[in-house]
Design a protein around this motif. Sequence first.
Motif, PDB file in Angstrom:
ATOM      1  N   ILE A   1      -9.798   2.865 -10.416  1.00 40.19           N
ATOM      2  CA  ILE A   1      -9.739   4.155  -9.732  1.00 40.19           C
ATOM      3  C   ILE A   1     -11.029   4.353  -8.951  1.00 40.19           C
ATOM      4  N   PHE A   2     -10.883   4.649  -7.675  1.00 36.73           N
ATOM      5  CA  PHE A   2     -12.025   4.806  -6.777  1.00 36.73           C
ATOM      6  C   PHE A   2     -11.992   6.212  -6.177  1.00 36.73           C
ATOM      7  N   LEU A   3     -13.050   6.967  -6.379  1.00 40.23           N
ATOM      8  CA  LEU A   3     -13.143   8.310  -5.818  1.00 40.23           C
ATOM      9  C   LEU A   3     -14.061   8.258  -4.606  1.00 40.23           C
ATOM     10  N   HIS A   4     -13.482   8.320  -3.426  1.00 36.86           N
ATOM     11  CA  HIS A   4     -14.237   8.147  -2.192  1.00 36.86           C
ATOM     12  C   HIS A   4     -14.736   9.454  -1.601  1.00 36.86           C
ATOM     13  N   GLY A   5     -14.103  10.572  -1.957  1.00 29.28           N
ATOM     14  CA  GLY A   5     -14.472  11.832  -1.320  1.00 29.28           C
ATOM     15  C   GLY A   5     -14.204  11.755   0.172  1.00 29.28           C
ATOM     16  N   ASN A   6     -15.169  12.170   0.961  1.00 32.84           N
ATOM     17  CA  ASN A   6     -15.031  12.112   2.424  1.00 32.84           C
ATOM     18  C   ASN A   6     -15.585  10.820   3.011  1.00 32.84           C
ATOM     19  N   ASN A   7     -16.003   9.912   2.154  1.00 31.80           N
ATOM     20  CA  ASN A   7     -16.616   8.675   2.618  1.00 31.80           C
ATOM     21  C   ASN A   7     -15.548   7.609   2.845  1.00 31.80           C
ATOM     22  N   LEU A   8     -14.931   7.638   4.014  1.00 34.44           N
ATOM     23  CA  LEU A   8     -13.879   6.668   4.308  1.00 34.44           C
ATOM     24  C   LEU A   8     -14.425   5.263   4.514  1.00 34.44           C
ATOM     25  N   ASN A   9     -15.724   5.148   4.772  1.00 33.19           N
ATOM     26  CA  ASN A   9     -16.310   3.816   4.917  1.00 33.19           C
ATOM     27  C   ASN A   9     -16.187   3.014   3.625  1.00 33.19           C
ATOM     28  N   SER A  10     -16.322   3.699   2.489  1.00 34.85           N
ATOM     29  CA  SER A  10     -16.191   2.989   1.213  1.00 34.85           C
ATOM     30  C   SER A  10     -14.744   2.548   0.995  1.00 34.85           C
ATOM     31  N   LEU A  11     -13.785   3.332   1.492  1.00 36.37           N
ATOM     32  CA  LEU A  11     -12.383   2.917   1.435  1.00 36.37           C
ATOM     33  C   LEU A  11     -12.165   1.680   2.288  1.00 36.37           C
ATOM     34  N   HIS A  12     -12.784   1.666   3.482  1.00 33.29           N
ATOM     35  CA  HIS A  12     -12.596   0.551   4.413  1.00 33.29           C
ATOM     36  C   HIS A  12     -13.220  -0.750   3.902  1.00 33.29           C
ATOM     37  N   GLN A  13     -14.172  -0.645   2.989  1.00 33.35           N
ATOM     38  CA  GLN A  13     -14.737  -1.859   2.388  1.00 33.35           C
ATOM     39  C   GLN A  13     -13.717  -2.572   1.515  1.00 33.35           C
ATOM     40  N   LEU A  14     -12.717  -1.821   1.049  1.00 38.39           N
ATOM     41  CA  LEU A  14     -11.719  -2.379   0.142  1.00 38.39           C
ATOM     42  C   LEU A  14     -10.355  -2.581   0.804  1.00 38.39           C
ATOM     43  N   ILE A  15     -10.043  -1.732   1.768  1.00 39.50           N
ATOM     44  CA  ILE A  15      -8.794  -1.857   2.520  1.00 39.50           C
ATOM     45  C   ILE A  15      -9.142  -1.791   4.004  1.00 39.50           C
ATOM     46  N   HIS A  16      -8.837  -2.818   4.736  1.00 37.68           N
ATOM     47  CA  HIS A  16      -9.272  -2.922   6.123  1.00 37.68           C
ATOM     48  C   HIS A  16      -8.666  -1.820   7.000  1.00 37.68           C
TER      49      HIS A  16
ATOM     50  N   ILE B   1       0.846  -1.190   0.000  1.00 38.11           N
ATOM     51  CA  ILE B   1       0.000   0.000   0.000  1.00 38.11           C
ATOM     52  C   ILE B   1       0.880   1.237   0.000  1.00 38.11           C
ATOM     53  N   LEU B   2       0.817   1.980  -1.092  1.00 37.77           N
ATOM     54  CA  LEU B   2       1.519   3.252  -1.200  1.00 37.77           C
ATOM     55  C   LEU B   2       0.563   4.384  -0.865  1.00 37.77           C
ATOM     56  N   VAL B   3       1.085   5.430  -0.231  1.00 34.40           N
ATOM     57  CA  VAL B   3       0.243   6.572   0.138  1.00 34.40           C
ATOM     58  C   VAL B   3       0.907   7.866  -0.311  1.00 34.40           C
ATOM     59  N   LEU B   4       0.082   8.814  -0.732  1.00 34.50           N
ATOM     60  CA  LEU B   4       0.535  10.154  -1.090  1.00 34.50           C
ATOM     61  C   LEU B   4      -0.361  11.166  -0.387  1.00 34.50           C
TER      62      LEU B   4
ATOM     63  N   LEU C   1      -4.605   0.610   8.314  1.00 38.90           N
ATOM     64  CA  LEU C   1      -4.507   1.987   7.829  1.00 38.90           C
ATOM     65  C   LEU C   1      -4.167   2.951   8.960  1.00 38.90           C
ATOM     66  N   PRO C   2      -3.417   4.012   8.666  1.00 42.04           N
ATOM     67  CA  PRO C   2      -3.145   5.041   9.679  1.00 42.04           C
ATOM     68  C   PRO C   2      -4.391   5.894   9.935  1.00 42.04           C
ATOM     69  N   SER C   3      -4.348   6.663  10.981  1.00 41.16           N
ATOM     70  CA  SER C   3      -5.520   7.431  11.403  1.00 41.16           C
ATOM     71  C   SER C   3      -5.983   8.439  10.362  1.00 41.16           C
ATOM     72  N   GLU C   4      -5.070   8.933   9.501  1.00 42.55           N
ATOM     73  CA  GLU C   4      -5.466   9.896   8.467  1.00 42.55           C
ATOM     74  C   GLU C   4      -6.539   9.324   7.539  1.00 42.55           C
ATOM     75  N   PHE C   5      -6.563   8.003   7.390  1.00 38.04           N
ATOM     76  CA  PHE C   5      -7.550   7.356   6.533  1.00 38.04           C
ATOM     77  C   PHE C   5      -8.628   6.663   7.355  1.00 38.04           C
ATOM     78  N   GLY C   6      -8.824   7.132   8.572  1.00 40.03           N
ATOM     79  CA  GLY C   6      -9.828   6.538   9.436  1.00 40.03           C
ATOM     80  C   GLY C   6      -9.432   5.180   9.950  1.00 40.03           C
ATOM     81  N   GLY C   7      -8.146   4.876   9.904  1.00 46.09           N
ATOM     82  CA  GLY C   7      -7.670   3.571  10.337  1.00 46.09           C
ATOM     83  C   GLY C   7      -7.367   3.511  11.819  1.00 46.09           C
ATOM     84  N   MET C   8      -6.937   2.348  12.260  1.00 45.72           N
ATOM     85  CA  MET C   8      -6.700   2.096  13.677  1.00 45.72           C
ATOM     86  C   MET C   8      -5.243   2.277  14.082  1.00 45.72           C
ATOM     87  N   LEU C   9      -4.378   2.594  13.124  1.00 47.31           N
ATOM     88  CA  LEU C   9      -2.959   2.768  13.425  1.00 47.31           C
ATOM     89  C   LEU C   9      -2.637   4.239  13.675  1.00 47.31           C
TER      90      LEU C   9
END
Length: 327
Positions: A226-241, A118-121, A245-253
Amino acid sequence: MTHLQAGLSPETLEKARLELNENPDTLHQDIQEVRDMVITRPDIGFLRTDDAFILRFLRARKFQHFEAFRLLAQYFEYRQQNLDMFKSFKATDPGIKQALKDGFPGGLANLDHYGRKILVLFAANWDQSRYTLVDILRAILLSLEAMIEDPELQVNGFVLIIDWSNFTFKQASKLTPSMLRLAIEGLQDSFPARFGGIHFVNQPWYIHALYTVIRPFLKEKTRKRIFLHGNNLNSLHQLIHPEILPSEFGGMLPPYDMGTWARTLLDHEYDDDSEYNVDSYNTCAKEVEKDLSPKSMKRSQSVVDPGVLKRVDKSEEENMQPLLSLD
């Protein structure tokens, strides 16, 4: 299993067989068939044609020989056409180094559930006074070169998350047609990496508008990923647990440390800025950007009208729904 598959786990070996059509009994023959095509392109300098190098192109194109060769040719052709980009192609180059230290790109410690890196920018981290968009692209390509040495990633591939939070309209205006062509051709058309998903989060209306304009110039396979999630991090979490993920992406790390990957590449030179000269470097970088003329690209069309963002009224943002693909 041949020595070329020695770095693969049993699970990845099976994945390579089922998904990529990789057969250990014909592996050397597959590689030789691609190598034999090199003579058909005397206009290109193929600087590497060893077995391990060609294998990554076969994996990237599911062992379709001609498609693998075409990707190999485009890889070297891209470098021939953009020589200035690769003159000082190393982590200690001033522009690349500053981009790396600002997290271009970052890499998460944990792989996703498909074994992908997983790469992040974080787009807003770009400091225009210290390095250019070309340097960011160079840093990404250099990082991919290092990561693709891992045979597991040759098979499993990558996922990219781009956080557009606080990315300004002024910064977006630097995404010129020539810059976008350079990035599309360098990453989509000329590099042997398998990208399983590219995720936009927190994108402002002008990035959404820009994507809508360049979308027709992307391959169908790329568009589907390509997935455009906007502010909906729940849709991101459906694809990446969220557990990875770090907290910036609503993750638990914890929040992501932007220098993590840079320290891996730079090691003891991470804190050494003694050779960095802002004025002389910026002059050099501007010359590189000036040389990015459309005639040096494979596509002659203009990907984006430079004035397109100004013609999109901000009120249209409400009508733009996330183009989330679940393919």
